[in-house]
Design a protein around this motif. Structure first.
Motif, PDB file in Angstrom:
ATOM      1  N   ALA A 111       0.828  -1.199   0.000  1.00 26.30           N
ATOM      2  CA  ALA A 111       0.000   0.000   0.000  1.00 26.30           C
ATOM      3  C   ALA A 111       0.868   1.257   0.000  1.00 26.30           C
ATOM      4  O   ALA A 111       1.981   1.253   0.509  1.00 26.30           O
ATOM      5  N   THR A 112       0.323   2.322  -0.575  1.00 24.68           N
ATOM      6  CA  THR A 112       0.990   3.614  -0.532  1.00 24.68           C
ATOM      7  C   THR A 112       0.723   4.238   0.831  1.00 24.68           C
ATOM      8  O   THR A 112      -0.432   4.403   1.215  1.00 24.68           O
ATOM      9  N   ALA A 113       1.767   4.550   1.577  1.00 29.30           N
ATOM     10  CA  ALA A 113       1.586   5.128   2.911  1.00 29.30           C
ATOM     11  C   ALA A 113       1.789   6.633   2.857  1.00 29.30           C
ATOM     12  O   ALA A 113       2.761   7.118   2.279  1.00 29.30           O
ATOM     13  N   ILE A 114       0.826   7.372   3.419  1.00 24.69           N
ATOM     14  CA  ILE A 114       0.939   8.824   3.466  1.00 24.69           C
ATOM     15  C   ILE A 114       0.956   9.252   4.928  1.00 24.69           C
ATOM     16  O   ILE A 114      -0.063   9.153   5.618  1.00 24.69           O
ATOM     17  N   GLU A 115       2.117   9.719   5.382  1.00 25.82           N
ATOM     18  CA  GLU A 115       2.250  10.106   6.789  1.00 25.82           C
ATOM     19  C   GLU A 115       1.900  11.582   6.920  1.00 25.82           C
ATOM     20  O   GLU A 115       2.768  12.451   6.982  1.00 25.82           O
ATOM     21  N   GLU A 116       0.584  11.848   6.925  1.00 26.40           N
ATOM     22  CA  GLU A 116       0.094  13.227   6.975  1.00 26.40           C
ATOM     23  C   GLU A 116      -1.201  13.242   7.761  1.00 26.40           C
ATOM     24  O   GLU A 116      -1.871  12.211   7.884  1.00 26.40           O
ATOM     25  N   TRP A 117      -1.614  14.417   8.249  1.00 21.76           N
ATOM     26  CA  TRP A 117      -2.962  14.558   8.784  1.00 21.76           C
ATOM     27  C   TRP A 117      -3.932  14.347   7.624  1.00 21.76           C
ATOM     28  O   TRP A 117      -3.642  14.749   6.492  1.00 21.76           O
ATOM     29  N   PRO A 118      -5.092  13.747   7.912  1.00 22.14           N
ATOM     30  CA  PRO A 118      -6.007  13.392   6.816  1.00 22.14           C
ATOM     31  C   PRO A 118      -6.397  14.550   5.901  1.00 22.14           C
ATOM     32  O   PRO A 118      -6.536  14.354   4.697  1.00 22.14           O
ATOM     33  N   ASP A 119      -6.548  15.786   6.454  1.00 22.19           N
ATOM     34  CA  ASP A 119      -6.940  16.868   5.532  1.00 22.19           C
ATOM     35  C   ASP A 119      -5.853  17.108   4.489  1.00 22.19           C
ATOM     36  O   ASP A 119      -6.145  17.353   3.317  1.00 22.19           O
ATOM     37  N   ASP A 120      -4.579  17.014   4.908  1.00 22.54           N
ATOM     38  CA  ASP A 120      -3.502  17.157   3.928  1.00 22.54           C
ATOM     39  C   ASP A 120      -3.379  15.903   3.063  1.00 22.54           C
ATOM     40  O   ASP A 120      -3.209  15.994   1.849  1.00 22.54           O
ATOM     41  N   GLY A 121      -3.489  14.745   3.702  1.00 21.36           N
ATOM     42  CA  GLY A 121      -3.367  13.480   2.979  1.00 21.36           C
ATOM     43  C   GLY A 121      -4.399  13.363   1.871  1.00 21.36           C
ATOM     44  O   GLY A 121      -4.098  12.929   0.759  1.00 21.36           O
ATOM     45  N   MET A 122      -5.627  13.792   2.164  1.00 16.32           N
ATOM     46  CA  MET A 122      -6.700  13.668   1.171  1.00 16.32           C
ATOM     47  C   MET A 122      -6.456  14.595  -0.021  1.00 16.32           C
ATOM     48  O   MET A 122      -6.966  14.349  -1.108  1.00 16.32           O
ATOM     49  N   LYS A 123      -5.670  15.659   0.193  1.00 12.60           N
ATOM     50  CA  LYS A 123      -5.359  16.538  -0.946  1.00 12.60           C
ATOM     51  C   LYS A 123      -4.457  15.820  -1.946  1.00 12.60           C
ATOM     52  O   LYS A 123      -4.551  16.032  -3.142  1.00 12.60           O
ATOM     53  N   PHE A 124      -3.572  14.954  -1.406  1.00  9.02           N
ATOM     54  CA  PHE A 124      -2.745  14.139  -2.308  1.00  9.02           C
ATOM     55  C   PHE A 124      -3.607  13.125  -3.064  1.00  9.02           C
ATOM     56  O   PHE A 124      -3.427  12.888  -4.240  1.00  9.02           O
ATOM     57  N   VAL A 125      -4.523  12.522  -2.302  1.00  9.92           N
ATOM     58  CA  VAL A 125      -5.282  11.387  -2.840  1.00  9.92           C
ATOM     59  C   VAL A 125      -6.283  11.824  -3.900  1.00  9.92           C
ATOM     60  O   VAL A 125      -6.495  11.136  -4.887  1.00  9.92           O
ATOM     61  N   LYS A 126      -6.913  12.977  -3.705  1.00 10.80           N
ATOM     62  CA  LYS A 126      -7.957  13.453  -4.631  1.00 10.80           C
ATOM     63  C   LYS A 126      -8.958  12.352  -4.971  1.00 10.80           C
ATOM     64  O   LYS A 126      -8.979  11.834  -6.093  1.00 10.80           O
ATOM     65  N   PRO A 127      -9.836  11.971  -4.037  1.00  8.99           N
ATOM     66  CA  PRO A 127     -10.790  10.875  -4.308  1.00  8.99           C
ATOM     67  C   PRO A 127     -11.664  11.188  -5.524  1.00  8.99           C
ATOM     68  O   PRO A 127     -12.103  12.324  -5.692  1.00  8.99           O
ATOM     69  N   ASP A 128     -11.878  10.194  -6.370  1.00 11.88           N
ATOM     70  CA  ASP A 128     -12.757  10.360  -7.526  1.00 11.88           C
ATOM     71  C   ASP A 128     -13.831   9.278  -7.499  1.00 11.88           C
ATOM     72  O   ASP A 128     -13.976   8.570  -6.503  1.00 11.88           O
ATOM     73  N   SER A 129     -14.574   9.138  -8.593  1.00  9.67           N
ATOM     74  CA  SER A 129     -15.728   8.231  -8.604  1.00  9.67           C
ATOM     75  C   SER A 129     -15.314   6.763  -8.569  1.00  9.67           C
ATOM     76  O   SER A 129     -16.153   5.878  -8.491  1.00  9.67           O
ATOM     77  N   ARG A 130     -13.993   6.490  -8.641  1.00 12.94           N
ATOM     78  CA  ARG A 130     -13.497   5.111  -8.534  1.00 12.94           C
ATOM     79  C   ARG A 130     -12.769   4.920  -7.200  1.00 12.94           C
ATOM     80  O   ARG A 130     -11.946   4.018  -7.062  1.00 12.94           O
ATOM     81  N   THR A 131     -13.030   5.803  -6.235  1.00 16.85           N
ATOM     82  CA  THR A 131     -12.328   5.760  -4.952  1.00 16.85           C
ATOM     83  C   THR A 131     -13.295   5.506  -3.806  1.00 16.85           C
ATOM     84  O   THR A 131     -14.367   6.118  -3.750  1.00 16.85           O
ATOM     85  N   ALA A 132     -12.905   4.605  -2.900  1.00 16.62           N
ATOM     86  CA  ALA A 132     -13.637   4.372  -1.653  1.00 16.62           C
ATOM     87  C   ALA A 132     -12.787   4.907  -0.509  1.00 16.62           C
ATOM     88  O   ALA A 132     -11.566   4.793  -0.538  1.00 16.62           O
ATOM     89  N   VAL A 133     -13.445   5.505   0.484  1.00 21.72           N
ATOM     90  CA  VAL A 133     -12.731   6.048   1.642  1.00 21.72           C
ATOM     91  C   VAL A 133     -13.295   5.411   2.906  1.00 21.72           C
ATOM     92  O   VAL A 133     -14.516   5.406   3.112  1.00 21.72           O
ATOM     93  N   VAL A 134     -12.421   4.849   3.739  1.00 16.47           N
ATOM     94  CA  VAL A 134     -12.853   4.231   4.992  1.00 16.47           C
ATOM     95  C   VAL A 134     -12.022   4.800   6.133  1.00 16.47           C
ATOM     96  O   VAL A 134     -10.798   4.771   6.084  1.00 16.47           O
ATOM     97  N   THR A 135     -12.706   5.331   7.154  1.00 13.42           N
ATOM     98  CA  THR A 135     -11.976   5.829   8.319  1.00 13.42           C
ATOM     99  C   THR A 135     -12.037   4.796   9.438  1.00 13.42           C
ATOM    100  O   THR A 135     -13.089   4.237   9.732  1.00 13.42           O
ATOM    101  N   LEU A 136     -10.885   4.553  10.055  1.00 12.75           N
ATOM    102  CA  LEU A 136     -10.786   3.479  11.048  1.00 12.75           C
ATOM    103  C   LEU A 136     -10.203   3.934  12.377  1.00 12.75           C
ATOM    104  O   LEU A 136     -10.001   3.114  13.270  1.00 12.75           O
ATOM    105  N   THR A 137      -9.907   5.244  12.540  1.00  9.00           N
ATOM    106  CA  THR A 137      -9.116   5.622  13.723  1.00  9.00           C
ATOM    107  C   THR A 137      -9.951   5.734  15.004  1.00  9.00           C
ATOM    108  O   THR A 137      -9.389   5.644  16.090  1.00  9.00           O
ATOM    109  N   HIS A 138     -11.269   5.964  14.921  1.00 13.39           N
ATOM    110  CA  HIS A 138     -12.110   6.264  16.087  1.00 13.39           C
ATOM    111  C   HIS A 138     -11.821   7.634  16.659  1.00 13.39           C
ATOM    112  O   HIS A 138     -12.463   8.040  17.625  1.00 13.39           O
ATOM    113  N   ASP A 139     -10.835   8.327  16.131  1.00 11.33           N
ATOM    114  CA  ASP A 139     -10.417   9.609  16.705  1.00 11.33           C
ATOM    115  C   ASP A 139     -10.995  10.728  15.838  1.00 11.33           C
ATOM    116  O   ASP A 139     -10.608  10.863  14.672  1.00 11.33           O
ATOM    117  N   PRO A 140     -11.907  11.537  16.400  1.00 12.99           N
ATOM    118  CA  PRO A 140     -12.536  12.594  15.589  1.00 12.99           C
ATOM    119  C   PRO A 140     -11.506  13.523  14.938  1.00 12.99           C
ATOM    120  O   PRO A 140     -11.742  14.009  13.829  1.00 12.99           O
TER     121      PRO A 140
END
Lengths: 228, 105
Positions: A119-148
């Protein structure tokens, strides 16, 4: 298939560029369609239908012709927020099922402790990390941290994207509180209904690996919703 | 398995000096295990990756691929309950598939 066409096709796939290989099944003559067309087969008359199939990500024979259109689209992506125990199972399961997996977690200890496989690992806070990822219509996003602090910004970014699936781990109670926070941030209930929570199909999963199976099953259920 | 694994395997086989063929499901009717576009790659040693059915017709596709690799001429095969071959290598699910087999340089 000619050698030149094969290497071109493989280069396009490696570059994650959508393309279609059109074959005359009577003669074996082929054309490779991207923004341009190359190869010995003349497909000019059928370009609109070929483009339509490419947009729909659907391989098909063109009716009343010997032409078969094989559409190659980049693999669907799964963005996992939180390199937690469940992620260690979810990553390889998703990869076997053909997903490209990206893991976002600002906590270096979690990223290295997790078995991240390829897997590609991105060591960033999610708001910054998601800017790299740029989710599109072929992307699924799952949050697992339990931490708001980690889950909420990732969910907000996912809700602002075309992600085909958004899931958040957590109990019903946790999920209610999460929805209220996102409401307070200005998201409408119609947006929030895109979030699957508690995440996953109900298969009575208990262990981290079982929960990973239930999550992946639900992602596939949504991805293939219009296949039947 | 990634859907492009068949093509990558063909590249590796070609680099190792093998003849190779690619089978592709081009049309399906009724219930069939693999959708149009599904690939199965084969070499002249009888090795293969991928699938064009649930394992019901792969043997027959391999037989056709041997000929295709030898002659370079592509072939279209059809399998289903209406096919006389169905008794030997048909689809238990009752569906019908058309499979295009081509040599790959």
């Amino acid at each position: 298939m000619k050698a030149a066409l094969r290497s071109e096709l493989q280069a396009l796939i490696a570059a994650k560029a959508p393309c279609a290989l059109v074959t005359d099944t009577n003669t074996g003559a082929q054309a490779l369609v991207t923004d341009t067309v190359q190869g010995e087969l003349d497909v000019a008359a059928h370009l609109p239908e070929i483009k339509r199939l490419m947009a729909a990500n659907k391989s098909s024979t063109i009716e009343q012709t010997p032409l078969f259109v094989r559409v190659y689209s980049p693999n669907p992506r799964l963005v996992v927020v939180g390199a937690v125990h469940i992620a260690q199972s979810l990553i390889p399961l998703a990869q076997i099922a053909g997903f490209e997996v990206v893991v976002i977690d600002p906590r270096a200890a979690f990223l290295t402790a997790g078995k991240l496989a390829g897997a590609t690992a991105i060591e960033e806070w999610p708001d910054d990390g998601m800017k790299f990822v740029k989710p599109d219509s072929r992307t699924a996003v799952v949050t697992l941290t339990h931490d708001p602090k980690l889950d909420d910004p990732a969910l907000a970014a996912a809700l602002r994207s075309d992600a085909f699936y958004i899931g958040a781990l957590g109990s019903r109670k946790t999920h209610e509180k999460r929805l209220q926070r996102l409401r307070d941030d200005g998201f409408a209930d119609a947006d929030l209904s895109r979030i699957r929570g508690p995440v996953g199909l109900n298969i009575n999963a208990i262990s981290p690996a079982e929960i990973a199976v239930s999550i992946l099953a639900q992602v596939i259920e949504v991805l293939r919703a219009d296949a039947k | 398995m990634s859907e492009t694994e068949s093509l990558n395997q063909i590249a590796a086989w070609r680099a190792a000096g093998h003849k190779t063929a690619l089978a592709t499901v081009v049309q399906t009717w009724g219930s069939s295990p693999r959708p149009a576009g599904s690939h199965m790659a084969m070499n002249d040693k009888g090795q293969f990756v991928g699938s064009v059915s649930g394992g019901c017709i792969e043997g027959a596709v391999m037989d056709a691929a041997r000929e295709v690799m030898a002659t370079g001429t592509p072939k279209t095969l059809e399998f289903g309950v209406t096919n006389e071959m169905a008794w030997e290598v048909g689809l238990a699910c009752g569906g019908r598939v058309r499979v295009f087999v081509e040599a790959v340089e």
